[in-house]
Scaffold this motif. Sequence first.
Motif, PDB file in Angstrom:
ATOM      1  N   LEU A 141      -0.881  19.056  -6.126  1.00 29.64           N
ATOM      2  CA  LEU A 141      -1.403  17.606  -6.142  1.00 29.64           C
ATOM      3  C   LEU A 141      -1.181  16.808  -4.860  1.00 29.64           C
ATOM      4  N   ASP A 142      -0.807  17.637  -3.811  1.00 33.18           N
ATOM      5  CA  ASP A 142      -0.671  16.875  -2.227  1.00 33.18           C
ATOM      6  C   ASP A 142      -2.344  16.450  -2.055  1.00 33.18           C
ATOM      7  N   ALA A 143      -2.242  15.347  -1.600  1.00 33.73           N
ATOM      8  CA  ALA A 143      -3.497  14.672  -1.105  1.00 33.73           C
ATOM      9  C   ALA A 143      -4.490  14.554  -2.130  1.00 33.73           C
ATOM     10  N   SER A 144      -4.130  14.529  -3.304  1.00 29.93           N
ATOM     11  CA  SER A 144      -4.840  14.352  -4.544  1.00 29.93           C
ATOM     12  C   SER A 144      -5.307  12.830  -4.622  1.00 29.93           C
ATOM     13  N   VAL A 145      -4.513  11.929  -4.185  1.00 28.17           N
ATOM     14  CA  VAL A 145      -4.507  10.678  -4.365  1.00 28.17           C
ATOM     15  C   VAL A 145      -4.381   9.993  -3.153  1.00 28.17           C
ATOM     16  N   CYS A 146      -5.320   9.215  -2.710  1.00 31.77           N
ATOM     17  CA  CYS A 146      -5.201   8.437  -1.349  1.00 31.77           C
ATOM     18  C   CYS A 146      -4.822   6.763  -1.526  1.00 31.77           C
ATOM     19  N   LEU A 147      -3.837   6.579  -0.718  1.00 31.87           N
ATOM     20  CA  LEU A 147      -3.399   5.140  -0.732  1.00 31.87           C
ATOM     21  C   LEU A 147      -3.979   4.489   0.541  1.00 31.87           C
ATOM     22  N   GLU A 148      -4.569   3.423   0.244  1.00 32.83           N
ATOM     23  CA  GLU A 148      -5.193   2.418   1.260  1.00 32.83           C
ATOM     24  C   GLU A 148      -4.551   1.101   1.193  1.00 32.83           C
ATOM     25  N   ILE A 149      -4.262   0.690   2.512  1.00 33.53           N
ATOM     26  CA  ILE A 149      -3.837  -0.784   2.709  1.00 33.53           C
ATOM     27  C   ILE A 149      -5.003  -1.423   3.613  1.00 33.53           C
ATOM     28  N   VAL A 150      -5.501  -2.549   3.031  1.00 31.48           N
ATOM     29  CA  VAL A 150      -6.766  -3.196   3.374  1.00 31.48           C
ATOM     30  C   VAL A 150      -6.291  -4.856   3.492  1.00 31.48           C
ATOM     31  N   PRO A 151      -6.567  -5.212   4.697  1.00 28.93           N
ATOM     32  CA  PRO A 151      -6.329  -6.797   4.821  1.00 28.93           C
ATOM     33  C   PRO A 151      -7.360  -7.560   3.575  1.00 28.93           C
ATOM     34  N   TRP A 152      -6.553  -8.404   3.001  1.00 30.49           N
ATOM     35  CA  TRP A 152      -7.504  -9.127   2.024  1.00 30.49           C
ATOM     36  C   TRP A 152      -8.674  -9.741   2.318  1.00 30.49           C
TER      37      TRP A 152
END
Length: 651
Positions: free
Chosen positions: A461-472
């Motif tokens: 499952l490594d790299a199966s879900v991408c986490l993104e933090i984006v300025p609102w």
Amino acid sequence: MGQIYALFVGVNRYPPDVAPELTGCVNDITAARRLIESRAGGAARVLSLPDESATVAAVQAAIRDFLGRAGEGDTALFWFSGHGRQLPASGADLLIEATGANQALVCCDGDLLDKRLGTLLERVARRGAQTVAVLDCCFSGGATRDADAAPGLAVRCAPPRGPGGTPERSPTVRRRPVARDAADGARPQQHLLLAASRLDQYAYEDWCEGRKHGIFTHSLLEAVRTAGPGASYRQLLAAADARVRRAVRDQRPVLHPARSGGLADRPFLGGAAGRAAGDHLLRYGPDGWEVDCGAAHGLRTGEGAEGTEFVPVEGGSGGLLRARAVREERTLVDAVGWSPDPALVHPVALSALAVPPATVSVGAASAQAADLLREAIAGYGPDGGPSPLLRVADAPRDWSALHVRAVTRGARTRLLGRDGVPFADPLPLSGPADARRVVDCLTHLARWHRLRDLTSGPSVLDASVCLEIVPWDRPGGPPLTPDGGGEIVCSYEGGGGGGAPPRRPLVSIRLHNRSRRPLWCLLLDLTDRYAASPVLFPGHWIGPGGTGHALDGEPVELSVPAAREAPGAEVRDWLKLVVAETELNTMPFCMDPWDPSRPLRRNGPSETSAVLRLGPPDGLRDLGRPAGTAPTARWAVRTVPLRTRIPANEP
């Protein structure tokens, strides 16, 4: 399944000036050919080159012209049984060969260098065929027979030859395995290699069921027969490895490339690349049942290692595997509640992780204060026993990765890191109740750091879900990226004029499921106040290709606590993404902030075990998991450090 083009090369009869004779190589390719033809039926196209017909030119031509007919959807199989040889490397080869030697297959009239073989196989693979090489020969230098081997146990290794064809002394080799890649620069290898041994080991042949065979070939063929159709190359190699090591201790087969979800996880003799059925494989080895991961993958060794557990991924047995010894690359386990078939390889997943205790050194101006802390640690665990999360270690050589220095001066104790930075505000220490409060804080610190530093090891499952933090305010813009220190930094803005306070940063946090199956996701926020909360994304399913949003799509406000808001102030968070193929129990992931005023527990903390269990929750909640997901505890984690800061006032 498409066509199967299989080329079998086996050499027993070598001229004296090339290599000593062998016995079991033609038996190898005969048995392998029978099995392939029986499995493939009318889809098999087979060519054999035994003994004198296996010249260097003939083998190269057969790979190019016969295996080269395989196209998209077909399988091209090259099987070699014979001698292997190492030759001194020179020039540009030294940039590739860290052993200082080239490897070669020994045909009946000379050497076929591995780089030339790799180039030929890559050309076949680029036509779209699933290309596999099985090599039952030795890649290390030395004598052709082991003086200490059992009678009849022959080594498939030919000594190097000098320019005149005479044997010469084997080159000195640095004993370190090297990845065997194609000879085309940085291009990723497109064919799969199943080799009988590592570069620093011999490959043996011996009597097997009344006939001479290579031990690797016999083991691999038995693994194929036992596993049946659909088994992957990874599973077959793992089963063959266990059989080989039950016969000889110093021969370890090799699979390359072994990355998850790639060539190694394709079905034997054809089929699309799949995903590994489990993160790890259970097999019956020379020391009993073993799982193919160990200390090198982050598992705890020594005392307490038995807390590590695995569960079977397939079959729904309901049993588990409990570690009894953790070695460097494998873990010896005992089966509890089920009886695995020793002839098969079983996919398993890690379900409970034994975590090493934090160490504490006790430094106090008075012996009485030191005794109070030692006694409190010794009686803080279940039923008044020692705490499983803490261990006293005064000598620096005995300190663990997480070490706390408890320094008492006067009537107050400071808890300091190795670098002298305090973990928390000083605590009073004048009696047993105070000592228990200090140990309560130490235990809280140990639990929190255990969560923050939690890793899952290699996982499908490594790299199966991408986490993104984006300025609102920039929803369509690129996600924030870590700085040079590996952290994502978000700063307050404005507040420079008119007395208006600076604005707290607002962000959107998104989770993208890049896989083709539903996955259960949990996003934890671990704060520098030693809290852990799943409030951002408390555990939901995300469909294939879907996106999950923290706080249901509302903005996430990053802030410094009001009591600490001042120019130059900052706080740290660690966002920990947990991904699983089933709903996990979230209780191990929840912690309140450390509060020295909270009531003391009489019988120690509610979670006293040094084991972090990652199984499904109790009850029937897991009945609602989406179709196509597995009722196991297979999981993976990723941690993103986040720093929120208030810029300092400019002078």
